[in-house]
Every structure is written in C-alpha cells, then in structure tokens.
Design a protein around this motif. Structure first.
Motif, mmCIF file in Angstrom:
data_model
loop_
_atom_site.group_PDB
_atom_site.id
_atom_site.type_symbol
_atom_site.label_atom_id
_atom_site.label_comp_id
_atom_site.label_asym_id
_atom_site.label_seq_id
_atom_site.Cartn_x
_atom_site.Cartn_y
_atom_site.Cartn_z
ATOM 1 N N LEU A 188 36.556 48.866 15.993
ATOM 2 C CA LEU A 188 37.767 48.769 16.780
ATOM 3 C C LEU A 188 38.710 49.970 16.610
ATOM 4 N N ASP A 189 39.292 50.787 17.554
ATOM 5 C CA ASP A 189 40.170 51.536 17.156
ATOM 6 C C ASP A 189 41.745 50.679 17.072
ATOM 7 N N PHE A 190 42.533 51.441 16.577
ATOM 8 C CA PHE A 190 43.817 50.654 16.201
ATOM 9 C C PHE A 190 44.579 49.887 17.303
ATOM 10 N N GLU A 191 44.670 50.432 18.624
ATOM 11 C CA GLU A 191 45.129 49.864 19.688
ATOM 12 C C GLU A 191 44.132 48.396 19.848
ATOM 13 N N ASN A 192 42.949 48.466 20.043
ATOM 14 C CA ASN A 192 41.929 47.260 20.152
ATOM 15 C C ASN A 192 42.014 46.378 18.781
ATOM 16 N N LEU A 193 42.252 46.822 17.738
ATOM 17 C CA LEU A 193 42.319 46.078 16.640
ATOM 18 C C LEU A 193 43.672 45.174 16.962
ATOM 19 N N ASN A 194 44.699 45.744 17.108
ATOM 20 C CA ASN A 194 45.935 45.176 17.517
ATOM 21 C C ASN A 194 45.795 44.153 18.499
ATOM 22 N N ALA A 195 45.081 44.422 19.790
ATOM 23 C CA ALA A 195 44.941 43.428 20.621
ATOM 24 C C ALA A 195 44.103 42.322 20.019
ATOM 25 N N LEU A 196 43.221 42.669 19.154
ATOM 26 C CA LEU A 196 42.400 41.474 18.578
ATOM 27 C C LEU A 196 43.262 40.434 17.834
ATOM 28 N N LYS A 197 44.352 41.224 17.096
ATOM 29 C CA LYS A 197 45.269 40.404 16.220
ATOM 30 C C LYS A 197 46.087 39.423 17.166
ATOM 31 N N LYS A 198 46.552 39.897 18.213
ATOM 32 C CA LYS A 198 47.256 39.055 19.444
ATOM 33 C C LYS A 198 46.159 37.943 19.842
ATOM 34 N N LEU A 199 45.137 38.259 20.188
ATOM 35 C CA LEU A 199 44.154 37.096 20.664
ATOM 36 C C LEU A 199 43.828 36.211 19.695
ATOM 37 N N ILE A 200 43.795 36.371 18.434
ATOM 38 C CA ILE A 200 43.538 35.695 17.400
ATOM 39 C C ILE A 200 44.918 34.790 17.257
ATOM 40 N N ASN A 201 46.043 35.238 17.073
ATOM 41 C CA ASN A 201 47.275 34.361 16.841
ATOM 42 C C ASN A 201 47.731 33.777 18.038
ATOM 43 N N ALA A 532 55.943 52.335 14.425
ATOM 44 C CA ALA A 532 56.908 52.242 15.599
ATOM 45 C C ALA A 532 56.179 51.108 16.619
ATOM 46 N N SER A 533 54.857 51.477 16.948
ATOM 47 C CA SER A 533 54.277 50.538 17.638
ATOM 48 C C SER A 533 53.737 49.034 17.191
ATOM 49 N N HIS A 534 53.394 48.875 15.927
ATOM 50 C CA HIS A 534 52.613 47.842 15.483
ATOM 51 C C HIS A 534 53.311 46.938 14.174
ATOM 52 N N ASP A 536 56.948 45.927 11.568
ATOM 53 C CA ASP A 536 58.492 45.696 11.661
ATOM 54 C C ASP A 536 58.963 46.922 11.126
ATOM 55 N N LYS A 537 60.354 46.881 11.179
ATOM 56 C CA LYS A 537 61.230 47.984 10.636
ATOM 57 C C LYS A 537 61.099 47.704 8.995
ATOM 58 N N ASP A 538 61.026 48.888 8.408
ATOM 59 C CA ASP A 538 60.980 48.963 6.845
ATOM 60 C C ASP A 538 59.571 48.336 6.408
ATOM 61 N N TYR A 539 58.582 48.239 7.130
ATOM 62 C CA TYR A 539 57.571 47.450 6.487
ATOM 63 C C TYR A 539 56.477 48.454 5.739
ATOM 64 N N LEU A 540 56.886 49.891 5.928
ATOM 65 C CA LEU A 540 56.054 50.832 5.366
ATOM 66 C C LEU A 540 56.516 50.947 3.887
ATOM 67 N N GLU A 541 57.980 51.104 3.992
ATOM 68 C CA GLU A 541 58.668 51.174 2.582
ATOM 69 C C GLU A 541 58.526 49.882 1.681
ATOM 70 N N THR A 542 58.366 48.880 2.308
ATOM 71 C CA THR A 542 58.400 47.650 1.301
ATOM 72 C C THR A 542 56.939 47.478 0.803
ATOM 73 N N GLU A 543 55.936 47.944 1.600
ATOM 74 C CA GLU A 543 54.604 47.855 1.277
ATOM 75 C C GLU A 543 54.168 48.855 0.180
ATOM 76 N N GLN A 544 55.006 50.104 0.258
ATOM 77 C CA GLN A 544 54.862 51.111 -0.983
ATOM 78 C C GLN A 544 55.386 50.565 -1.985
ATOM 79 N N LYS A 545 56.530 49.822 -1.854
ATOM 80 C CA LYS A 545 57.177 49.353 -3.135
ATOM 81 C C LYS A 545 56.334 48.204 -3.849
#
Length: 579
Positions: A188-201, A532-534, A536-545
């Motif tokens: 699945l490409d990232f758009e479809n993966l995000n759609a799968l996430k929404k369907l699961i949730n 920006a699309s998928h 929350d704000k600051d998620y990347l920085e927190t994940e890197q930390k």
C-alpha cells in the motif's frame, strides 16, 4: 470472547506452537506480530477452520461466531463487470433484489399469503445484516478512505492498493464477530496506508491483524499478541508501550544475567581450586566439597535467564561491494516514457551517482515497478547503465527472482558459492539454519522469501542495488537490520518503498512521482510533506528524541551501566507519553 488454551501444533519438519494460550475479547483491536516463519498465518488458519488441523489443546469459540477475512494476497475475478459499490454491498444488494422480486410477484399473484411470508423473511434477513442503511454505510467508508470518486468505477480498474481497501470495506460492512486481516498493508502507498489506518480505527468489532508495519502498529491497536520461538505473549496496550515494557524487562534480565555470570565465575574459581587441592590431598571431605560445588554450578547454569521475547536474534544483513566506483553516474534516465492503456510516466529525467541512496515514491499504479524493471533489463533507449556497474535486483514479485521448485540450497548453488557447507554457513546469518535449507522455496512464508532475496542480493557484492518494496512481509526486527545494512552500504541504491520509516532512516533524497513525471525532493521537504498530512505537530522531533534515548540505553547496556540505563528509561517513558 475467543479463548485458546494450551495449544500445541507441529508440522513434520517444524514445531510451531508449544502450549500457547491467549484470548480475544469484544472490541479489542489486536496486532499479531512475530518474526517471519513463526507460524502467524497457520494460527489464523486454525482459528478459521479448526476441524482441518490436528492440534493439542482447546479452542473455545461460539459455534455461531462469524469471521471476516482479508487475505495477504487478494485475488480479483476480472471476468465480473462489477462496480466498487456493487462489490462492497454484494450481500445486501442480493437481499434487496430478492425483496424487489417478491414485491413484483405479489402484484400479479392470486395466492399472496406465501409471498407475504417470504417478504417478511427477507426483511428480517436484511435487518439482521444491518442492511437498512447499507448504502449510507458504504458511502461513509468510501469517504473515510478517500475513494468516493471510485464508487461507480469497475473493480477491475482499481489499483492493487485500492482493491485491498475495498476488500477491507466489504468484510467490515458484513459486521463479522471477528475480523482477521493477514498483512493488509503490503504494497500500500502511504495515502492508502493512511486510509487503512482510518478504516481499522473506525471498526467497532473485534480485530486480529497480522502486520509488521510500524506506522499501523504505532497508531491502530490496543492489544499485542507476540508469537516467537513456539511461545506466545499477550500485552494489553499500544505497540510503543509494549516495546517499552520489553526494554524494561531487557534491562532487568541483563542485570540479573551479569550478577549470575559473576556468581558462576566465582564458583568456577572455587571448583578449580578444589580440583587442584584434590590432586595432592585425597581426603574424602575434599572430594565431597568438590562434588557439591559442581552440582551447585550445574544448578546455576540450568537457571540462566532465557528470554525468547526480549533477545530475539536479528539477522546480520551486510551489503558488500567487489568494485567500488569513484564519484560517477551509475544510472542515467533521459526522456523516459511509459504507457499501457493510459500514459503512466512521461518526460522522466534523473541520474543516480555511485553512492546515492534514493527512494522512488508514488501512488500505487504510477509506473514505479515498470521503471525499475526497465533499468534491470538495460535495453531501453532512454536508460543508460555505467559499464562498471554491477546490478543486483530484489523484486516485489518474489517468483521473478526465486524459483519455487528449488530448495533453499539449490537456489544458492549458482550464486558464486563453492560448497554446500559454505552456503549453510552464509545462510545461517539470515536465519536459515539446519534442515531448513533443504526446504522448497514454495513452502516459505512471504517474509522468509524476501529474506532469501536479500541474502542473494548481499551475496552478489554488487555496487548498484535496485530494491522493489524490500521491507514487504519483513518483521520489524529484519526491517531495522535492513535499514542498518543500507546505512553501511558503500554503493548506490534505488529503492521503491511505501515504508515511511525505511525511507527517512536510510535514503539521501526521494524521486517523487507527480503529474505523470518524476522530480527530485530533499529528505527534509519529504518529511515535512508527510508530517503535514499524517502526523501531529512536533511528532517527528519527538520520535527522533525517542530514537536517540533508545540508542543511549543500548550503549549503557553494552557498558553494563544499569543505573544510567534505568535513568534514561524514565526519560523514554515521558517521550512515549507525548507520542
């Protein structure tokens, strides 16, 4: 509730489960994880059709329990001229058509009583299925997956990723008591993966999903079932919390193991001293003391910490090079164009340098795999390969590279190895040990086949790697081992991947497909676009930390500095809370 108690099962050549127990409860969204070949798909088969398997133990499930299933490899009947709406609502439309036929028949029938009874039964069936508002529910799902535009398209016109989502919607709409999905995220490409996430949730029922996808694991599940080394472990909570729990356990076990090792060494020294004394002093008491010490040492050895879920053996993937190329262009694409029923790519121009690590990013069905295959074949006018380039290829269609009728050993006979012993030694690093190397490739799991492809690529010592979805079917431990191998590699890589983590952790930049052409994008810009699309704000920085703290903990454990490791664990827990 579905309850499995003390289940054991083996194939003739392999033990899969030894006295495992677990439960699935209403509304639980459970991720089913484990290394490739550990038996996840077989356990799903047992749950779906227990009568076909001879296993020890007990499986408790209501006989009326309905199970929905999405296969790892969904197949579409292209002979059917079915629209997306008709495919998803097939069961409901059939009952609705039956009701319409009964109504039509009642208009002309003289004997209306039996027809009224049939009419009521059909209405009851539709109500039991929750079908009164099925059209509205289909529209909700299509909107959730951003596929409303495909409502009236023929199913045969969908991309593979779109069809996978449509299959998920169809099964969910049938409202099974248990919904099982076997690696629904593959390719699945990232758009479809995000759609799968929404369907699961959005799903209200009980879910069991086999997945190695870190994006889904981190965002979709409230229970983890982990199968490893014939044993199973349950964890109520998120995947990040489960990994945190494993890390805490690892610190405790390593601290205990160090203390035990020191005690064993002290006891060994005493035994050696007693043996030395016994050579010149034959008193019976000395002999009894020596025997007692030896028995004590045996007991210490027997209770050494065993941790099948903490210290999972990771494969050792290493991409070497026979011929390193100095700063030069290894692949050049000029004015490339490809079309089948419609134009896929046009005016494509790019160059790959000898040490570039590049990901091709684009939606399903945009021509990525076709382009990579053309580069492998090297007979297209628009594509030029450096004469000194030695190319190795990993295909998302594993049958392109591996021959199913071969044994694992036979597959490597022509790969430059001189003896069977040399092949056995090499493959043991990739998890293929003992009698396993005599298995037919067709008997392997998807993850094992991909691991075998990686072993072939590594054995080639090529200086240009063309990798088409290399992380598909791979467990998370192998994905991380692959990322490390990519970081250490000295040659060029052109990789198609929809795995966000593999791209951002290993690539220098991306080639992104937009408007039927390809343009270069920096990694920083790609990260911003995805976040920006998928996220929350600051998620990347927190994940890197978080990643940085995890690395510090690993280094502290290597130095057996347990106090530092425990202090860092508190910092890690706070970061996980933010994520």
């Amino acid at each position: 509730m579905i309850k499995v108690e003390h289940l054991s099962f083996s194939f003739p050549q392999k033990e899969l489960y030894n006295d495992i127990s677990f439960t699935l409860e209403e509304a639980q969204h459970c991720a089913f994880i484990g290394t490739s070949g550990s038996g996840k798909s077989t356990l799903i088969d047992i749950l779906m059709d227990p009568e076909s398997y001879l296993f020890d133990g007990k499986l408790e499930m209501d006989p009326d329990c309905t199970i929905g299933y999405v296969s790892q490899f969904p197949e579409l009947d292209n002979t059917k001229e079915t629209t997306v709406f008709e495919y998803i609502g097939e069961r409901f439309i059939k009952v609705q058509n039956d009701i319409q036929s009964i109504c039509t028949e009642m208009e002309t029938s003289l004997d209306i009583e039996p027809l009224l009874e049939k009419y009521q039964l059909a209405l009851d069936a539709l109500e039991a299925m929750g079908g009164e508002d099925f059209e509205s529910n289909i529209h909700k799902q299509l909107n959730l997956a951003n596929l409303m535009k495909r409502r009236d398209s023929k199913v045969s016109d969908l991309s593979g990723g779109e069809f996978k989502l449509v299959q998920v919607m169809k099964e969910m709409l049938n409202r099974p008591d248990l919904m099982i999905m076997d690696e629904p995220d593959v390719f699945l490409d990232f758009e479809n993966l995000n759609a799968l996430k929404k369907l699961i949730n959005s799903h209200k029922g009980m879910l069991l999903v086999v997945t190695h996808n870190r994006y889904l694991l981190n965002h979709c599940f409230n229970k983890i079932i982990h199968l490893e080394n014939t044993e199973i472990q349950e964890f109520d909570g998120r995947y990040m919390e489960y990994n945190f729990s494993l890390l805490q356990t690892k610190i405790e076990l390593q601290e205990l193991a160090v203390a035990e090792h020191e005690e064993i060494e002290r006891n060994e020294t005493i035994i050696n001293n007693l043996r030395a004394i016994a050579t010149y002093n034959s008193e019976a008491s000395r002999g009894r003391a020596l025997k007692a010490r030896v028995r004590f040492q045996e007991r210490l050895e027997a209770r050494r910490i065993k941790a099948p879920f903490v210290d999972i053996k990771q494969p050792k993937i290493r991409f070497g090079i026979d011929n390193e190329m100095e700063d030069s262009t290894v692949v050049s694409v000029n004015q490339y164009r490809v079309a089948f029923d419609e134009l896929l790519l046009d005016n494509v121009n790019f160059e790959i340098k000898s040490t570039d690590k590049v990901a091709i990013i684009g939606a399903n069905g945009t021509g990525k795999t076709t382009l990579l295959r053309e580069i492998v074949k090297n007979n297209h006018d628009a594509i030029e390969i450096n004469a000194d380039a030695k190319v190795a290829y990993l295909s998302q269609l594993q049958g392109e590279v591996l021959k199913d009728s071969n044994t694992i050993l036979e597959e490597f006979i022509d790969a430059g190895f001189k003896t069977y012993d040399e092949i056995r030694s090499y493959l043991s690093s990739y998890g293929f040990e003992g009698e396993m190397v005599s298995q037919k490739i067709e008997s392997l799991s998807g993850g094992e086949k991909n691991m075998l492809q990686l072993a072939k690529v590594a054995a080639s010592n090529a200086n240009v790697l063309l990798l088409d979805e290399p992380t598909s079917h791979l467990d998370t431990y192998t994905q991380i081992a692959l990322e490390n191998a990519i970081k250490d590699y000295k040659g060029a890589i052109l990789m198609i991947s929809h795995d966000f983590y593999s791209v951002v952790n290993g690539m220098d930049y991306v080639l992104i497909i937009e408007d039927k052409t390809i343009r270069k994008m920096s990694m920083q810009k790609f990260k911003r676009m995805i976040y920006a699309s998928h996220f929350d704000k600051d998620y990347l920085e927190t994940e890197q930390k978080k990643k940085s703290v995890e690395m510090k903990i690993e280094l502290a454990l290597k130095d057996t500095n347990f106090e530092l490791a425990k202090g860092l664990v508190d910092e890690l827990e706070a970061l996980i809370g933010l994520l």
